[in-house]
Design an enzyme around this catalytic site. Structure first.
Site, PDB file in Angstrom:
ATOM      1  N   GLY B  13      26.023  28.024 -13.072  1.00  0.00           N
ATOM      2  CA  GLY B  13      24.760  28.201 -12.068  1.00  0.00           C
ATOM      3  C   GLY B  13      25.399  29.051 -10.899  1.00  0.00           C
ATOM      4  O   GLY B  13      26.472  29.309 -10.792  1.00  0.00           O
ATOM      5  N   CYS B  14      24.510  29.815  -9.879  1.00  0.00           N
ATOM      6  CA  CYS B  14      25.042  30.637  -9.183  1.00  0.00           C
ATOM      7  C   CYS B  14      24.149  31.001  -8.003  1.00  0.00           C
ATOM      8  O   CYS B  14      22.930  30.684  -7.870  1.00  0.00           O
ATOM      9  CB  CYS B  14      25.348  31.967  -9.684  1.00  0.00           C
ATOM     10  SG  CYS B  14      26.407  31.701 -11.377  1.00  0.00           S
ATOM     11  N   ALA B  15      24.815  31.580  -6.997  1.00  0.00           N
ATOM     12  CA  ALA B  15      24.304  32.286  -5.931  1.00  0.00           C
ATOM     13  C   ALA B  15      24.612  33.601  -5.868  1.00  0.00           C
ATOM     14  O   ALA B  15      25.683  33.882  -6.252  1.00  0.00           O
ATOM     15  CB  ALA B  15      24.546  31.660  -4.513  1.00  0.00           C
ATOM     16  N   HIS B 183      28.766  36.769  -4.932  1.00  0.00           N
ATOM     17  CA  HIS B 183      28.518  36.010  -5.887  1.00  0.00           C
ATOM     18  C   HIS B 183      29.062  34.628  -5.576  1.00  0.00           C
ATOM     19  O   HIS B 183      30.490  34.706  -5.208  1.00  0.00           O
ATOM     20  CB  HIS B 183      28.910  36.305  -7.185  1.00  0.00           C
ATOM     21  CG  HIS B 183      28.506  35.496  -8.527  1.00  0.00           C
ATOM     22  ND1 HIS B 183      29.200  34.476  -8.970  1.00  0.00           N
ATOM     23  CD2 HIS B 183      27.259  35.459  -9.098  1.00  0.00           C
ATOM     24  CE1 HIS B 183      28.714  33.890  -9.959  1.00  0.00           C
ATOM     25  NE2 HIS B 183      27.358  34.160  -9.963  1.00  0.00           N
TER      26      HIS B 183
END
Lengths: 501, 365
Positions: B13-15, B183
């Protein structure tokens, strides 16, 4: 006739308390198993004639009948089993090649059953097909290598002719002759209603079915039966049949007794003459000849029809398919060793060819290794039995599946595997008018549509579970598959990991 | 031993966040580092990174190859390989700050290089294709060497750690670029090394991505037919190669490429009244079915002179866009945009499959 040494394979059990001697079984059995005992109201059965097609059982109004395997057995022998010994007796009686129908029934591995499908949990949401669009449409055919633009810089949106299917399934080749007019009518109507295609097989196209041309694949086989300009023109696509999974390496033989009336006219051969399909195409000995036939057919139809080349899954299938992909074919159809047939020599059906799962995996990978996977679509059959088999086939790399046995089951086939007798009590594999009329095309086509609707729902559920909302994203997506109980070698050929990895 | 990333597929999952100046005004990395702070919980400390455009104007004619090496010997071998193929204009360690949060660092070097014309002539390759093949060769065949950035006048900086620490570690406050992407990663497994962090880049294309694509293996097996090798088994890697293939090799426009990877549903295409547009979509979907990407994703593609933000066609991941003056901001959360520019306006969440393309005005980068 002398003693044949053969005990009946099945036993017809009649519950005398239930039997009302209505005579349905007597009238329904084309094998003449049931008969009234002369001068009485009592029905007797000749077990030796029974093929276990279950027609009488299904229609008996009082459920008085059942067919069981005859438990009168020869002495147990793990090497010489009952069937093997019976076959020796049969051949000693007749001196002939043993004949069988439908697909290989032997307990050889079914790889579909050793492959499991993935589903999304936590890191990626499953998609609910009832709430979100879920796409099953596919296009079969050759795709250009490079995008082209006009002088104005706009895309030149020109595609080669392709087969559009609303779902990745087609009805596989079954000739008019091997199956009945009503069976063909059912398949054609269902294909049209579903937005998919059916396949004429090698027996030509009855004039009544030209109306379904957009949903018809016409076959050009080595006997060239029924092939003429209008036949090719009528079709959505043309299939060159090089081989069949049930009998790789041999041709076919439709006995003269089935070449009657419309069958004779449609095949363009005289009534009563045997329709012998040669083992090879006599104008195709090496691969370069195939290229000539592919382009002859394209020339004949102004390059408006995709050409499919159908081959049986044999040992060297990856190299063969790679050769076909370079021969101008738009689609390669591969038929596995469990594929059905109206009649095949038993020894060939049961011992020649390889499983479709392995053939598919090997071919898809080879075409990718060679960088030519986009030059052709891959269609696989023989045997694809359910929506989950379809999903597994597509994840292994198929563009679409051919189904035939499942379609016949929908029409009422009970898989008694005696199509070669021409006495199909279900009106499918027969040309006897009294039997053919038992299959009502209105009902038959409806049942086929039901079956495909059900499979489409199931395919969508399985795709949604994986978080995939278009069948395009499933194709060749082998990460979605895991093997169970397979050896390293099998996993390597299938190109999948073992469960738990 | 736990497998390293590349030997195993690790969902994450990420930003993501990005900023660009349409006027080509250069900004330091401080602002984009700040943007990652309110999204701290979208990362788990196992990967962070940045891509910056316009940071090497003095070397703009050279490919800037950023390397991870596991040892001095690997670097020497790799340098020998490079020397046979490129003129090496400059080679140096990438400056870093020691931080307790960032450990297990590999040797991090950069080379400013130009392909030798004689080699290009022999191989009959254009310059970009030659660089791509060099990157593929080194990343697949030279154990211990890994090129994580290979464009001109741009660079990627990534590590295992939280993104805000990674930015400080790489001294991004000392670089000035007209566009930045960032990221923060939430992998489910320990990646084992730094290669799997984002952005993922090839030539001047960089991708930051939030999501887990369900079409991964269909995409991977397709794109590998064209000489790409997916060594990391990450979504971002395959998305980068797909975009390189569609934009550089097939010469599609950005919006055409977006129509391939986030294709409209057939029902939408059928409903289109603009017949030319309809034909175009049918054509692209039919031609590139295996490059459709399904499953959740929000990506920002960086390229020479611009950015493109794109969501999957169901919009299964959050992504918002805002702007102020010459600047456009993209992020997983509005909070990140507010940190970069408290007065940002025109905030909106682009629809699934709707590309947002921002270009720097011609001549300003």
């Amino acid at each position: 006739m002398g003693v044949e040494y053969l005990t009946p394979e099945y036993e017809v059990i009649r519950n005398e308390n239930r039997c009302i001697a209505c005579g349905v079984c007597v009238r329904q059995c084309a094998n003449e198993v049931h008969a009234f005992l002369e001068g009485t109201e009592k029905i007797i059965s000749d077990d030796a004639k029974c093929v276990d097609c279950q027609r009488c059982v299904s229609l008996c109004p009082t459920h008085a009948l059942k067919i069981v395997k005859n438990d009168c057995r020869l002495r147990e022998n793990a090497n010489w089993d009952n069937d093997t010994i019976r076959e020796v007796y049969k051949q000693a009686n007749s001196g002939g090649v043993l004949l069988s129908s439908m697909g290989n029934p032997k307990p050889l591995p079914v790889y579909w059953d050793k492959i499991l499908i993935n589903a999304s949990q936590v890191t990626n949401p499953p998609i609910d097909p009832l709430r979100e669009p879920m796409e099953t449409r596919v296009f079969l055919g050759k795709r250009p290598q490079k995008v082209e633009r006009g002088a104005d810089g706009k895309l030149r949106c020109e595609l080669l002719p392709m087969i559009e299917l609303s779902m990745p399934i087609m009805f596989s080749a079954m000739s008019y002759g091997s199956i009945s007019y009503n069976a063909h009518a059912s398949l054609a109507r269902a294909a049209q209603a579903l937005g998919i295609c059916y396949n004429t097989g090698e027996g030509g196209l009855h004039e009544d079915f030209y109306a379904y041309g957009d949903n018809t694949i016409v076959q050009v086989a080595s006997g060239r039966f029924g092939v003429h300009e209008n036949y090719l023109e009528a079709a959505r696509a043309i299939e060159i049949k090089m081989g069949q999974g049930a009998k790789p390496g041999i041709g076919g033989h439709l006995p003269g007794s089935k070449i009657v009336g419309d069958v004779s006219r449609t095949r363009m051969i005289p009534e009563g003459s045997d329709a012998i399909t040669p083992a090879p195409h006599h104008d195709i000995y090496p691969i370069e000849d195939l290229r000539q036939l592919v382009f002859s057919l394209k020339d004949a139809t102004d390059y408006r029809k995709p050409v499919i080349v159908k081959v049986a899954a044999v040992h060297n299938i990856a190299a063969i398919a790679s050769g076909i992909a370079r021969s101008g074919a738009d689609v390669i159809a591969i038929d596995g060793f469990r594929g059905g047939t109206g009649a095949a020599p038993t020894r060939i059906r049961d011992n020649v060819g390889i499983p479709i799962e392995l053939a598919l995996a090997a071919v898809d990978q080879r075409l990718r290794d060679e960088g030519i996977r986009n030059d052709v679509s891959l269609v696989v059959g023989g045997s694809v039995r359910s929506a989950s088999d379809v999903v597994k086939a597509i994840a292994l790399g198929a563009d679409a599946c051919y189904i035939a046995t499942a379609a016949l089951l929908a029409l009422g086939c009970h898989l008694c595997r005696t199509c070669q007798s021409g006495k199909c009590n279900w009106g499918i594999a027969t040309q006897r008018p009294d039997l053919v009329k038992r299959l009502n095309p209105d009902v038959g086509s409806e049942r086929l549509v039901h079956l495909m609707d059900a499979w489409r729902h199931e395919i969508k559920e399985l795709m949604g579970g994986m978080g995939i909302n278009s069948v395009e994203a499933l194709r060749g997506n082998r990460l979605m598959l895991r093997g169970v109980g397979l050896t390293e070698k099998e996993l390597q050929i299938l190109g999948i990991a073992h469960a738990g990895e | 031993m736990t497998p390293k990333e590349g030997q195993v597929r690790i969902p994450s999952g990420c930003a993501i966040a990005a900023v660009i100046s349409r006027e080509g005004n250069r900004m330091t990395g401080e602002r984009i580092i700040e943007a990652m702070k309110p999204m701290h919980d979208r990362s788990n400390g196992l990967g962070g990174g940045f891509a910056a455009y316009g940071i090497y104007p003095e070397y703009r004619d050279f490919y800037a190859l950023h390397f991870f090496f596991d040892s001095r010997d690997t670097r020497k071998t790799c340098e020998a390989y490079l020397k046979e193929r490129f003129e090496i204009y400059k080679a140096e360690r990438i400056p870093t700050r020691k931080l307790p949060q960032i450990t297990d660092e590999p040797m991090i070097w950069r080379y400013f290089v130009a392909p030798l014309q004689s080699v290009l002539r022999d191989l009959q390759l254009d310059e970009k294709e030659f660089v791509v093949r060099t990157v593929m060769h080194i990343n697949t065949s030279m154990k211990g060497a890994y090129i994580f950035s290979s464009g001109k006048n741009m660079g990627t900086f990534k590590a295992v750690g939280f993104p805000e620490d990674v930015g400080v570690y790489y001294r991004l406050d000392e670089y000035e670029g007209y566009a930045w992407t960032a990221h923060g990663r939430y992998p489910t497994n320990t990646p084992g090394w730094w290669g799997g962090a984002h952005p993922f880049t090839l030539l001047d294309y960089s991708v930051v991505h939030n999501g887990e694509i369900s079409s991964y293996d269909a995409n991977r097996r397709y794109i590998e037919m064209f000489g790409y090798k997916c060594t990391l088994q990450t979504d971002t890697e395959v998305i980068t190669y797909i975009l390189d293939y569609l934009i550089r090799r097939q010469e599609l426009t950005l919006s055409e490429a977006a129509s391939v990877i986030a294709a409209p549903f057939w029902s939408t295409i059928e409903g289109k009244t603009d017949l030319e547009d309809k034909r175009k979509h049918i054509y692209l979907r039919t031609l590139f079915p295996s490059l459709l990407i399904t499953g959740p994703f929000s990506i920002v593609l960086g390229f020479d002179g611009g950015l493109m933000a794109l969501n999957d066609r169901l919009k299964l991941r959050s992504m918002v866009v805002g702007e102020k003056d010459d600047k456009v901001f993209v992020a997983s959360e509005e909070a990140a945009i507010r940190v970069m520019e408290p007065d940002a306006g025109n905030l909106y969440a682009p629809a699934g499959g709707e590309p947002v393309i921002i270009r720097v005005k011609e001549g300003a980068y």
